[in-house]
Design a protein around this motif. Structure first.
Motif, PDB file in Angstrom:
ATOM      1  N   ARG A  26      43.217  70.966  59.862  1.00 53.74           N
ATOM      2  CA  ARG A  26      43.571  72.393  59.900  1.00 53.74           C
ATOM      3  C   ARG A  26      42.546  73.222  59.131  1.00 53.74           C
ATOM      4  O   ARG A  26      42.099  74.265  59.605  1.00 53.74           O
ATOM      5  CB  ARG A  26      44.963  72.624  59.308  1.00 53.74           C
ATOM      6  CG  ARG A  26      45.343  74.118  59.233  1.00 53.74           C
ATOM      7  CD  ARG A  26      46.580  74.376  58.391  1.00 53.74           C
ATOM      8  NE  ARG A  26      47.712  73.587  58.801  1.00 53.74           N
ATOM      9  CZ  ARG A  26      48.610  73.972  59.716  1.00 53.74           C
ATOM     10  NH1 ARG A  26      48.490  75.150  60.298  1.00 53.74           N
ATOM     11  NH2 ARG A  26      49.636  73.204  60.017  1.00 53.74           N
ATOM     12  N   VAL A  27      42.179  72.763  57.949  1.00 57.47           N
ATOM     13  CA  VAL A  27      41.208  73.506  57.133  1.00 57.47           C
ATOM     14  C   VAL A  27      39.881  73.622  57.881  1.00 57.47           C
ATOM     15  O   VAL A  27      39.269  74.692  57.919  1.00 57.47           O
ATOM     16  CB  VAL A  27      41.025  72.859  55.748  1.00 57.47           C
ATOM     17  CG1 VAL A  27      39.871  73.492  54.995  1.00 57.47           C
ATOM     18  CG2 VAL A  27      42.316  72.966  54.946  1.00 57.47           C
ATOM     19  N   PHE A  28      39.439  72.541  58.507  1.00 59.50           N
ATOM     20  CA  PHE A  28      38.181  72.601  59.252  1.00 59.50           C
ATOM     21  C   PHE A  28      38.309  73.484  60.492  1.00 59.50           C
ATOM     22  O   PHE A  28      37.353  74.155  60.889  1.00 59.50           O
ATOM     23  CB  PHE A  28      37.680  71.203  59.597  1.00 59.50           C
ATOM     24  CG  PHE A  28      37.172  70.455  58.387  1.00 59.50           C
ATOM     25  CD1 PHE A  28      36.133  70.962  57.614  1.00 59.50           C
ATOM     26  CD2 PHE A  28      37.731  69.250  58.011  1.00 59.50           C
ATOM     27  CE1 PHE A  28      35.664  70.288  56.489  1.00 59.50           C
ATOM     28  CE2 PHE A  28      37.265  68.559  56.895  1.00 59.50           C
ATOM     29  CZ  PHE A  28      36.231  69.081  56.134  1.00 59.50           C
ATOM     30  N   SER A  29      39.480  73.530  61.101  1.00 59.99           N
ATOM     31  CA  SER A  29      39.713  74.447  62.217  1.00 59.99           C
ATOM     32  C   SER A  29      39.620  75.902  61.740  1.00 59.99           C
ATOM     33  O   SER A  29      39.034  76.758  62.411  1.00 59.99           O
ATOM     34  CB  SER A  29      41.087  74.170  62.839  1.00 59.99           C
ATOM     35  OG  SER A  29      41.321  75.050  63.914  1.00 59.99           O
ATOM     36  N   LEU A  30      40.185  76.159  60.571  1.00 59.99           N
ATOM     37  CA  LEU A  30      40.063  77.504  59.988  1.00 59.99           C
ATOM     38  C   LEU A  30      38.598  77.832  59.682  1.00 59.99           C
ATOM     39  O   LEU A  30      38.174  78.987  59.801  1.00 59.99           O
ATOM     40  CB  LEU A  30      40.912  77.611  58.720  1.00 59.99           C
ATOM     41  CG  LEU A  30      42.430  77.521  58.919  1.00 59.99           C
ATOM     42  CD1 LEU A  30      43.138  77.435  57.570  1.00 59.99           C
ATOM     43  CD2 LEU A  30      42.941  78.698  59.734  1.00 59.99           C
ATOM     44  N   ALA A  31      37.819  76.813  59.322  1.00 58.66           N
ATOM     45  CA  ALA A  31      36.393  77.031  59.074  1.00 58.66           C
ATOM     46  C   ALA A  31      35.659  77.394  60.362  1.00 58.66           C
ATOM     47  O   ALA A  31      34.747  78.232  60.343  1.00 58.66           O
ATOM     48  CB  ALA A  31      35.776  75.793  58.426  1.00 58.66           C
ATOM     49  N   VAL A  32      36.061  76.806  61.485  1.00 57.70           N
ATOM     50  CA  VAL A  32      35.469  77.186  62.767  1.00 57.70           C
ATOM     51  C   VAL A  32      35.800  78.647  63.065  1.00 57.70           C
ATOM     52  O   VAL A  32      34.932  79.410  63.505  1.00 57.70           O
ATOM     53  CB  VAL A  32      35.927  76.255  63.915  1.00 57.70           C
ATOM     54  CG1 VAL A  32      35.492  76.806  65.274  1.00 57.70           C
ATOM     55  CG2 VAL A  32      35.395  74.847  63.712  1.00 57.70           C
ATOM     56  N   GLU A  33      37.042  79.055  62.815  1.00 56.63           N
ATOM     57  CA  GLU A  33      37.419  80.455  63.018  1.00 56.63           C
ATOM     58  C   GLU A  33      36.593  81.373  62.113  1.00 56.63           C
ATOM     59  O   GLU A  33      36.151  82.439  62.550  1.00 56.63           O
ATOM     60  CB  GLU A  33      38.908  80.651  62.766  1.00 56.63           C
ATOM     61  CG  GLU A  33      39.781  80.028  63.833  1.00 56.63           C
ATOM     62  CD  GLU A  33      41.261  80.245  63.587  1.00 56.63           C
ATOM     63  OE1 GLU A  33      41.630  81.128  62.772  1.00 56.63           O
ATOM     64  OE2 GLU A  33      42.049  79.521  64.208  1.00 56.63           O
ATOM     65  N   ALA A  34      36.375  80.956  60.875  1.00 60.15           N
ATOM     66  CA  ALA A  34      35.561  81.762  59.956  1.00 60.15           C
ATOM     67  C   ALA A  34      34.115  81.837  60.449  1.00 60.15           C
ATOM     68  O   ALA A  34      33.477  82.892  60.360  1.00 60.15           O
ATOM     69  CB  ALA A  34      35.625  81.173  58.547  1.00 60.15           C
ATOM     70  N   LEU A  35      33.599  80.736  60.978  1.00 57.98           N
ATOM     71  CA  LEU A  35      32.262  80.744  61.570  1.00 57.98           C
ATOM     72  C   LEU A  35      32.204  81.724  62.737  1.00 57.98           C
ATOM     73  O   LEU A  35      31.251  82.510  62.851  1.00 57.98           O
ATOM     74  CB  LEU A  35      31.888  79.330  62.033  1.00 57.98           C
ATOM     75  CG  LEU A  35      30.649  79.209  62.925  1.00 57.98           C
ATOM     76  CD1 LEU A  35      29.405  79.705  62.208  1.00 57.98           C
ATOM     77  CD2 LEU A  35      30.488  77.776  63.406  1.00 57.98           C
ATOM     78  N   MET A  36      33.206  81.676  63.589  1.00 57.65           N
ATOM     79  CA  MET A  36      33.244  82.594  64.732  1.00 57.65           C
ATOM     80  C   MET A  36      33.217  84.042  64.259  1.00 57.65           C
ATOM     81  O   MET A  36      32.476  84.872  64.808  1.00 57.65           O
ATOM     82  CB  MET A  36      34.474  82.315  65.596  1.00 57.65           C
ATOM     83  CG  MET A  36      34.374  81.000  66.353  1.00 57.65           C
ATOM     84  SD  MET A  36      35.880  80.578  67.262  1.00 57.65           S
ATOM     85  CE  MET A  36      35.949  81.922  68.461  1.00 57.65           C
ATOM     86  N   GLU A  37      34.014  84.349  63.247  1.00 56.93           N
ATOM     87  CA  GLU A  37      34.015  85.709  62.705  1.00 56.93           C
ATOM     88  C   GLU A  37      32.642  86.069  62.150  1.00 56.93           C
ATOM     89  O   GLU A  37      32.145  87.175  62.365  1.00 56.93           O
ATOM     90  CB  GLU A  37      35.082  85.850  61.622  1.00 56.93           C
ATOM     91  CG  GLU A  37      36.492  85.821  62.164  1.00 56.93           C
ATOM     92  CD  GLU A  37      37.550  85.895  61.073  1.00 56.93           C
ATOM     93  OE1 GLU A  37      37.201  86.130  59.885  1.00 56.93           O
ATOM     94  OE2 GLU A  37      38.729  85.703  61.414  1.00 56.93           O
ATOM     95  N   HIS A  38      32.015  85.123  61.462  1.00 61.64           N
ATOM     96  CA  HIS A  38      30.719  85.359  60.839  1.00 61.64           C
ATOM     97  C   HIS A  38      29.635  85.692  61.863  1.00 61.64           C
ATOM     98  O   HIS A  38      28.750  86.507  61.591  1.00 61.64           O
ATOM     99  CB  HIS A  38      30.314  84.131  60.009  1.00 61.64           C
ATOM    100  CG  HIS A  38      29.025  84.285  59.294  1.00 61.64           C
ATOM    101  ND1 HIS A  38      28.912  84.962  58.103  1.00 61.64           N
ATOM    102  CD2 HIS A  38      27.770  83.868  59.612  1.00 61.64           C
ATOM    103  CE1 HIS A  38      27.643  84.958  57.716  1.00 61.64           C
ATOM    104  NE2 HIS A  38      26.929  84.291  58.618  1.00 61.64           N
TER     105      HIS A  38
END
Length: 151
Positions: A26-38
Motif C-alpha cells: 500500500r505504501v509503495f502504491s501511494l508512492a506511485v500516486e505521489a510520483l504521478m502527482e510530481h
C-alpha cells in the motif's frame, strides 16, 4: 529524492505487532500516486491529458519491521525509461534512515480514452527527464533481484 512521507496507521498493524506485509505494498502504491502527482498526472493532469499510469509488475523486498505510528519516507530512483514505460525503484525508510523495504516496479503510460499503452505527453516526458536516475553501472544493490531457492 523523497517522493512520499507517511506514518504506520494502526489499521496497518497485524497480529504480529508490526506493519502487515500487504501494507508495505500500500505504501509503495501511494508512492506511485505521489510520483504521478510530481510529474503532472494528478487528478487535473490526468483529465487534461487523458492519460494515466498502470503498474505492470512489482517486486517487493522486506528488510525490517515497521510499527504503529512510526514515520516513514519513500525515496525514488528512476532505473530506466522509454516512451511509455518507467522502471522505478523505491526505498522505504524509517525516521532513523533504516531501510525497511524496497519495491522495484515497471509502470506503463496509458491513454485513458482507449485503455491502451501510449507515449507520455511532452510535458510529462519533460518532468520524467528531471527525476533522479540511477547510472547503469551503479544501480541499487536490491534492484534486478529474482526469486529462487539458492542451491
Amino acid at each position: 529524492m523523497v517522493i512520499l512521507e507517511s506514518r504506520v496507521a494502526s489499521a496497518w498493524v497485524d497480529y504480529n505487532g508490526h506493519m502487515n506485509d500487504a501494507e508495505y505494498a500500500r505504501v509503495f502504491s501511494l508512492a506511485v500516486e505521489a510520483l504521478m502527482e510530481h510529474i503532472g498526472l494528478d487528478t487535473p493532469g490526468r483529465a487534461h491529458f487523458g492519460y494515466t499510469i498502470y503498474t505492470l509488475e512489482t517486486h517487493l523486498c522486506y528488510r525490517r519491521e515497521a510499527h504503529e505510528g512510526q514515520p516513514l519516507s519513500v525515496a525514488l530512483t528512476l532505473l530506466d525509461r522509454d516512451t511509455k514505460r518507467l522502471h522505478v525503484f523505491f526505498k522505504l525508510h524509517d525516521e532513523a534512515g533504516n531501510l525497511l523495504a524496497t519495491s522495484e516496479q515497471m509502470l506503463m503510460g496509458i491513454d485513458s480514452n482507449t485503455g491502451r499503452p501510449a507515449p507520455f505527453p511532452a510535458p510529462i516526458e519533460d518532468a520524467i527527464a528531471a527525476l533522479p536516475q540511477a547510472e547503469p553501472s551503479v544501480w541499487p544493490e536490491l534492484a534486478n533481484r529474482t526469486i529462487a531457492i539458492r542451491r
